[in-house]
Design a protein around this motif. Sequence first.
Motif, PDB file in Angstrom:
ATOM      1  N   GLY A  73     -10.652 -12.126   0.373  1.00 46.70           N
ATOM      2  CA  GLY A  73     -10.589 -12.149   1.829  1.00 46.70           C
ATOM      3  C   GLY A  73     -10.760 -13.546   2.392  1.00 46.70           C
ATOM      4  N   VAL A 115     -12.563  -0.364   1.184  1.00 44.00           N
ATOM      5  CA  VAL A 115     -11.355  -0.953   1.765  1.00 44.00           C
ATOM      6  C   VAL A 115     -10.423  -1.456   0.669  1.00 44.00           C
ATOM      7  CG1 VAL A 115     -10.503  -2.913   3.109  1.00 44.00           C
ATOM      8  CG2 VAL A 115     -12.406  -1.554   3.975  1.00 44.00           C
ATOM      9  N   LEU A 116     -10.984  -2.152  -0.330  1.00 46.69           N
ATOM     10  CA  LEU A 116     -10.177  -2.633  -1.444  1.00 46.69           C
ATOM     11  C   LEU A 116      -9.514  -1.477  -2.179  1.00 46.69           C
ATOM     12  CD1 LEU A 116     -11.958  -5.515  -3.422  1.00 46.69           C
ATOM     13  CD2 LEU A 116      -9.779  -5.587  -2.232  1.00 46.69           C
ATOM     14  N   SER A 119      -6.734   0.146  -0.143  1.00 50.61           N
ATOM     15  CA  SER A 119      -5.607  -0.765   0.033  1.00 50.61           C
ATOM     16  C   SER A 119      -4.783  -0.876  -1.243  1.00 50.61           C
ATOM     17  CB  SER A 119      -6.115  -2.154   0.439  1.00 50.61           C
ATOM     18  OG  SER A 119      -6.899  -2.089   1.608  1.00 50.61           O
ATOM     19  N   ASP A 123     -14.950  -8.314  -1.565  1.00 50.68           N
ATOM     20  CA  ASP A 123     -13.574  -8.572  -1.169  1.00 50.68           C
ATOM     21  C   ASP A 123     -12.788  -9.210  -2.311  1.00 50.68           C
ATOM     22  OD1 ASP A 123     -15.156 -10.891  -0.994  1.00 50.68           O
ATOM     23  OD2 ASP A 123     -13.679 -11.872   0.273  1.00 50.68           O
ATOM     24  N   CYS A 146      -1.799  -6.316   0.977  1.00 46.68           N
ATOM     25  CA  CYS A 146      -2.349  -7.179   2.029  1.00 46.68           C
ATOM     26  C   CYS A 146      -2.280  -6.502   3.398  1.00 46.68           C
ATOM     27  CB  CYS A 146      -1.597  -8.511   2.066  1.00 46.68           C
ATOM     28  SG  CYS A 146      -1.876  -9.580   0.635  1.00 46.68           S
ATOM     29  N   GLU A 201      -2.157  -3.287   4.073  1.00 46.76           N
ATOM     30  CA  GLU A 201      -3.089  -2.157   4.125  1.00 46.76           C
ATOM     31  C   GLU A 201      -4.527  -2.651   4.231  1.00 46.76           C
ATOM     32  OE1 GLU A 201      -3.883   1.894   4.397  1.00 46.76           O
ATOM     33  OE2 GLU A 201      -1.968   0.831   4.414  1.00 46.76           O
ATOM     34  N   TRP A 202      -4.845  -3.758   3.531  1.00 52.12           N
ATOM     35  CA  TRP A 202      -6.193  -4.310   3.607  1.00 52.12           C
ATOM     36  C   TRP A 202      -6.491  -4.782   5.024  1.00 52.12           C
ATOM     37  CZ3 TRP A 202      -8.852  -8.706   4.861  1.00 52.12           C
ATOM     38  CH2 TRP A 202     -10.148  -8.837   4.360  1.00 52.12           C
ATOM     39  N   GLU A 203      -5.530  -5.451   5.657  1.00 47.91           N
ATOM     40  CA  GLU A 203      -5.730  -5.893   7.038  1.00 47.91           C
ATOM     41  C   GLU A 203      -6.043  -4.702   7.943  1.00 47.91           C
ATOM     42  OE1 GLU A 203      -2.656  -9.729   7.081  1.00 47.91           O
ATOM     43  OE2 GLU A 203      -2.328  -7.995   8.385  1.00 47.91           O
ATOM     44  N   CYS A 251      -7.171  -1.562   7.125  1.00 47.14           N
ATOM     45  CA  CYS A 251      -8.440  -0.915   6.803  1.00 47.14           C
ATOM     46  C   CYS A 251      -9.625  -1.796   7.180  1.00 47.14           C
ATOM     47  CB  CYS A 251      -8.489  -0.573   5.315  1.00 47.14           C
ATOM     48  SG  CYS A 251      -7.299   0.676   4.787  1.00 47.14           S
ATOM     49  N   MET A 252      -9.474  -3.103   6.971  1.00 48.87           N
ATOM     50  CA  MET A 252     -10.571  -4.014   7.277  1.00 48.87           C
ATOM     51  C   MET A 252     -10.807  -4.103   8.783  1.00 48.87           C
ATOM     52  SD  MET A 252     -12.758  -5.727   5.623  1.00 48.87           S
ATOM     53  CE  MET A 252     -14.062  -6.868   6.088  1.00 48.87           C
ATOM     54  N   ILE A 285      -6.227 -11.693   4.258  1.00 46.37           N
ATOM     55  CA  ILE A 285      -6.563 -11.828   2.849  1.00 46.37           C
ATOM     56  C   ILE A 285      -5.507 -12.679   2.159  1.00 46.37           C
ATOM     57  CG2 ILE A 285      -5.301  -9.749   2.118  1.00 46.37           C
ATOM     58  CD1 ILE A 285      -7.677  -9.167   0.214  1.00 46.37           C
TER      59      ILE A 285
END
Length: 542
Positions: A223, A248-249, A252, A281, A300, A302-304, A306-307, A324
């Motif tokens: 991250g 989250v990880l 994602s 992260d 990336c 999906e991580w954005e 969820c985060m 990320i």
Amino acid sequence: MPYLLAAEADKIQDFIFRSSRLREVVGASQLLTRFCRSIEDTLAKQYNGQVVVNDGGSFRVIFDDVRQAIDFGNDLSELYRLTLGGSLTVAEPVEMNDDFADANKNAAERLRWGKNRRQGVMVEVHMPYVAFCESCGVGLAERRDRLAVRNASRHRYLCATCQIKAKERDRGLREFLGAVYDAYAKKAEIPAHIKPDWPEDADAIAELDLSGRNYVAYLVADGNGMGQLFGSCDQHQLQQLSQGLSRVLSESLAVPMIAFRKQVPAQAAMIPMLPLILGGDDLFALIPAPYALDIARRFCLEWEKCMQMLVNKIGLHNVPRPTIAAAVVICKGTYPYTLAHRRAKALLEDAKRQSKLLAAKTGEHLSAVNFEVILGNRLAGINEADGDQVIQRSLRPYWVAENDLSVGALQHGIDLRHLLAQRYALKDLPRKRLAELRRCFAEAPAGICVRERTQALERWTQHRLEKILERLSAASRSAVVGALEAVGKLKNDGNGAHYWRRIAHDNRDVVAHGIPDLLEVWEFAQDLSHAPDDYEPQEEEA
């Protein structure tokens, strides 16, 4: 008065990677995860400590008495040594007033001070005329045994640490990969009675290589700006953030792997990935080589999402949009994972640096993906010779965005999805012409000064590139010109009669092009919106 104690395991990656087999790497990661999670209900409870963070080898614990904090730290360090065979740095307890964020900052500073001033060394037991561990090559072997793995046909000399890692892997991976599998099983609608079938090693993932050359990919992600995010948290927010990061990880990573499984149903029972490090992260995972770049891109995005949901949920305001950085190294399944990880970390640092520079110059926060293909057993990073040149044969790293990029972002690079789109647009181009393009860009001007580059590129375009375009059919020529413009620029845009794009890279004014990147990763640049059959050439051309 309450006290905050900070502790962190030393050289975690050395511990995890000190084995040659991936199953033992996974076992080491699970062992670390289980150790961290067990502290709250065991040692912390014994000393009446309130655990705020206990993940990824990092700890933040609050005590009512300074003596309790010191005794807990001593026992924690010793328990870590006995359980995992490594060392753990414990900082001096910090007094807590009303401002938890300030106390956490002071605890982090004391922890850094302690890590930089560790006393003493740890050595391995060594005796002549004895066997060393066949897995790590460092520890003294204490047993010769056959591992409980598929197709294990011979006995091996193993040290105590590698035995522990292997046994931990044999226990199952619920503690380490349970969240990943839960997210994957839910989205894939896998019945609850079916047990997870994780790949045993890189060979299992290599069988998913559509080119038949047994390539795999390693994905590393980290991250951006997490220090600022952690520094903005109060005690309750930090606890929620620490607990939510791994989830989250996991979620994602599950999303693009479900999309991959739908496009490549071979070995449908096996989960087509193997996370090796999954904490906070930080991610290091073995994934299939086909579609690897789009897997990273979708991860990336999906991580954005969820985060951002996690940040909103815990009530953090006035913090940058979560982004990320990711790096993908594609290599043979037999390539040492430690070398792949080392190269991926270097690529990751480049991606993080470009994201940081973009934020500093434009205030815009974007995720970025970097990548490299290691052919055969070639040494990684050998294409960095033109890194200081004013003409660069690469646009890496690439931005990842849900919508179109701003003008400011386009001055620093392009979106990865445009590169993937050109792989589909050029799918019918004969390999002979692809090879000609590869040689043409490899012989692009180099070692020239800034004032000469426009004329040099115009001459190269006229005498080399245009000759190749003239030999193409009308349809192929139109597709290639479209690709040259999509990952470069319009030929006659007033900035020189060539296709090379002017960008700012590491605070330097350079011109670069994405076609060499596309040709390098040609076999692995598919978009998950298309099936493998969609990339089969529809025509042959002389």
